[in-house]
Write a protein that holds these residues in place. Sequence first.
Motif, PDB file in Angstrom:
ATOM      1  N   ILE A  70       0.839  -1.201   0.000  1.00  0.00           N
ATOM      2  CA  ILE A  70       0.000   0.000   0.000  1.00  0.00           C
ATOM      3  C   ILE A  70       0.876   1.253   0.000  1.00  0.00           C
ATOM      4  O   ILE A  70       1.784   1.401   0.821  1.00  0.00           O
ATOM      5  CB  ILE A  70      -0.928   0.021   1.232  1.00  0.00           C
ATOM      6  CG1 ILE A  70      -1.913  -1.143   1.202  1.00  0.00           C
ATOM      7  CG2 ILE A  70      -1.664   1.363   1.339  1.00  0.00           C
ATOM      8  CD1 ILE A  70      -2.896  -1.125   0.070  1.00  0.00           C
ATOM      9  N   GLU A 127      -4.523   0.340  -7.828  1.00  0.00           N
ATOM     10  CA  GLU A 127      -3.813  -0.705  -7.098  1.00  0.00           C
ATOM     11  C   GLU A 127      -3.084  -0.098  -5.903  1.00  0.00           C
ATOM     12  O   GLU A 127      -2.769   1.095  -5.884  1.00  0.00           O
ATOM     13  CB  GLU A 127      -2.806  -1.404  -8.018  1.00  0.00           C
ATOM     14  CG  GLU A 127      -3.443  -2.169  -9.164  1.00  0.00           C
ATOM     15  CD  GLU A 127      -2.406  -2.882 -10.003  1.00  0.00           C
ATOM     16  OE1 GLU A 127      -1.216  -2.895  -9.607  1.00  0.00           O
ATOM     17  OE2 GLU A 127      -2.771  -3.415 -11.065  1.00  0.00           O
ATOM     18  N   ASN A 128      -2.805  -0.940  -4.931  1.00  0.00           N
ATOM     19  CA  ASN A 128      -2.008  -0.550  -3.764  1.00  0.00           C
ATOM     20  C   ASN A 128      -2.598   0.650  -3.010  1.00  0.00           C
ATOM     21  O   ASN A 128      -1.880   1.533  -2.557  1.00  0.00           O
ATOM     22  CB  ASN A 128      -0.562  -0.239  -4.169  1.00  0.00           C
ATOM     23  CG  ASN A 128       0.097  -1.418  -4.863  1.00  0.00           C
ATOM     24  OD1 ASN A 128      -0.116  -2.566  -4.485  1.00  0.00           O
ATOM     25  ND2 ASN A 128       0.879  -1.129  -5.885  1.00  0.00           N
ATOM     26  N   VAL A 129      -3.922   0.658  -2.901  1.00  0.00           N
ATOM     27  CA  VAL A 129      -4.597   1.744  -2.209  1.00  0.00           C
ATOM     28  C   VAL A 129      -5.325   1.202  -0.983  1.00  0.00           C
ATOM     29  O   VAL A 129      -5.879   0.104  -1.005  1.00  0.00           O
ATOM     30  CB  VAL A 129      -5.595   2.478  -3.144  1.00  0.00           C
ATOM     31  CG1 VAL A 129      -6.715   1.551  -3.604  1.00  0.00           C
ATOM     32  CG2 VAL A 129      -6.179   3.713  -2.469  1.00  0.00           C
ATOM     33  N   CYS A 130      -5.300   1.994   0.085  1.00  0.00           N
ATOM     34  CA  CYS A 130      -6.110   1.689   1.270  1.00  0.00           C
ATOM     35  C   CYS A 130      -7.213   2.748   1.347  1.00  0.00           C
ATOM     36  O   CYS A 130      -6.921   3.955   1.384  1.00  0.00           O
ATOM     37  CB  CYS A 130      -5.269   1.722   2.548  1.00  0.00           C
ATOM     38  SG  CYS A 130      -6.247   1.539   4.057  1.00  0.00           S
ATOM     39  N   ARG A 145     -14.070  -0.745  -6.301  1.00  0.00           N
ATOM     40  CA  ARG A 145     -12.686  -0.956  -5.862  1.00  0.00           C
ATOM     41  C   ARG A 145     -12.230  -2.360  -6.257  1.00  0.00           C
ATOM     42  O   ARG A 145     -13.041  -3.293  -6.344  1.00  0.00           O
ATOM     43  CB  ARG A 145     -12.554  -0.752  -4.352  1.00  0.00           C
ATOM     44  CG  ARG A 145     -13.026  -1.909  -3.483  1.00  0.00           C
ATOM     45  CD  ARG A 145     -12.783  -1.589  -2.024  1.00  0.00           C
ATOM     46  NE  ARG A 145     -13.126  -2.692  -1.150  1.00  0.00           N
ATOM     47  CZ  ARG A 145     -12.254  -3.582  -0.668  1.00  0.00           C
ATOM     48  NH1 ARG A 145     -10.979  -3.505  -0.988  1.00  0.00           N
ATOM     49  NH2 ARG A 145     -12.660  -4.551   0.135  1.00  0.00           N
ATOM     50  N   SER A 154      -6.523  -3.922  -3.244  1.00  0.00           N
ATOM     51  CA  SER A 154      -6.719  -2.788  -2.347  1.00  0.00           C
ATOM     52  C   SER A 154      -7.213  -3.288  -1.000  1.00  0.00           C
ATOM     53  O   SER A 154      -7.571  -4.460  -0.850  1.00  0.00           O
ATOM     54  CB  SER A 154      -7.734  -1.808  -2.943  1.00  0.00           C
ATOM     55  OG  SER A 154      -9.032  -2.396  -2.981  1.00  0.00           O
TER      56      SER A 154
END
Length: 510
Positions: free
Chosen positions: A49, A125-128, A159, A164
Amino acid sequence: MIGVYSAAKVKELDAKEIELEGITSFQLMQRASKSLYLELEKFLQGTSINKIVVLASGGNNGGDALCVADMLCDKYSVVVFYVKVSDRQSEDFKQAYKNLRTKVNVIEVVFPADITLMRDYISAENVCILDGLLGSGINRVVEKESFLGFLIDYVNSHRDKKKSLLVAIDLPSGLLGEDSQLKNPARSIVKADKTICLQYPKLSTLMPESEEYVGSMSFVDFDMKLMKEGSGDIGKLLELSDIRNLVRPRPKHGHKGTFGKGLLLAGSSDMPGACVLASKSALRSGLGMLYVQTHDNVKPYLMNNLPEAICRTDLATIDSLFSATNAVAVGPGIGTDKYACKLLDFCMTNIVNPMVVDADALNLISKNMEWMGKLPPRTILTPHPAEFQRLFGKCSSRIEMIARQKEMAKAHNVIIVLKGAYTTITDGDELFFNSTGNSGMATAGSGDVLTGIVLALLSQGYEPFDAAKLGVFIHGLAGDVAAEKLSEYSLIASDIIECLPDAFKAVSKI
């Protein structure tokens, strides 16, 4: 002891805490947010993340989210979507917004058409995604046709769940603190991967119907003194320290009589294993002697697997066993035929000792409810949800079932252990939630193991309510040890018994 509080009580205690400590409500918000931030960072460790998307409306839950965003922006790329549900903003939200607005990109979502502005951010991608839209203070559902309902459904559907993470603050937005309306298809609720509750868990986070929204659950301590010193108005979540206070030391000069004589009525030609499992778990739980009244066909299984047990098959001698023992357990694997009915009727007519009733015995009682009146005071009933509803009627939710559990325990002067994740134990006055256990324990024979543990504790002289709490906690703890060794997928009931020594070591430490 960890309290489980209603949303109304939490609001009351928040106000009293501020007055007690002589601080502002925003200072309390900052303290809570610091704990949220630390827990979130722990959760994100080891992940890829690198982006944070914050969803916040104008209440205090949104204020919490903005304070956390303020702490995250030095390490992550942070964007905030301020969802303007109404023109109202709490004073604490205003302060958090003022502190943050020059540090990060804030995008206002005012109209339904604005919701699409979120797409590229929440689908990355790679998101919180940090959900701070609504907290536990809401008292009505979010309807799908509403602006907020449309937004929640948009987030859930757009999402990338594989790339994620979605973390909810206190409760997933749209979930009520005490929610019994989850079967309503016309409402919207955020589906989180993780929920971080403030101070203590909310009732809804402990319910099976909420799992798809809550995800994994943890709670953060931000030193709410009134909550930590008080008792939850809904119930209490058992901790290891509570259980250690219940465990009695074993006298050095004790003998097998000192540690109790238990009587188990279990097993049938179709289900000999239930008898073996309950017997073995009883003897692994500190019991001095175990007498087993069982079916003729079960005796060879029992003697081959557990030579320490004293086995009887002749009903003509059962009355002498009642007088020779300190406690009785009835039900595992006895079936529901005429023999089982005769066995249970004899037991109900003659028993005066503490008793635990499980499995087939519960099903027989559900067909002959007059037997409920014959149970000794403080008898422990250990139904799973289906058995509970056969006894006491259909329930639409686990919350309704727990309310009826308390009502029936009070009405019949019994202790009811309603099994499942966060097993609930009540005597009709107090309600306890168990904190141990895992999904691997949802396996045939697990309940029989619990019956044996509780029988052993009753036979050793533990007060029935203490025996129920202690037995449930140890049973779950042994299951956790077994899952750690073997995985939840591979766990079977006998593994729980094999790990009872580890569980007893853990709860007996001074």
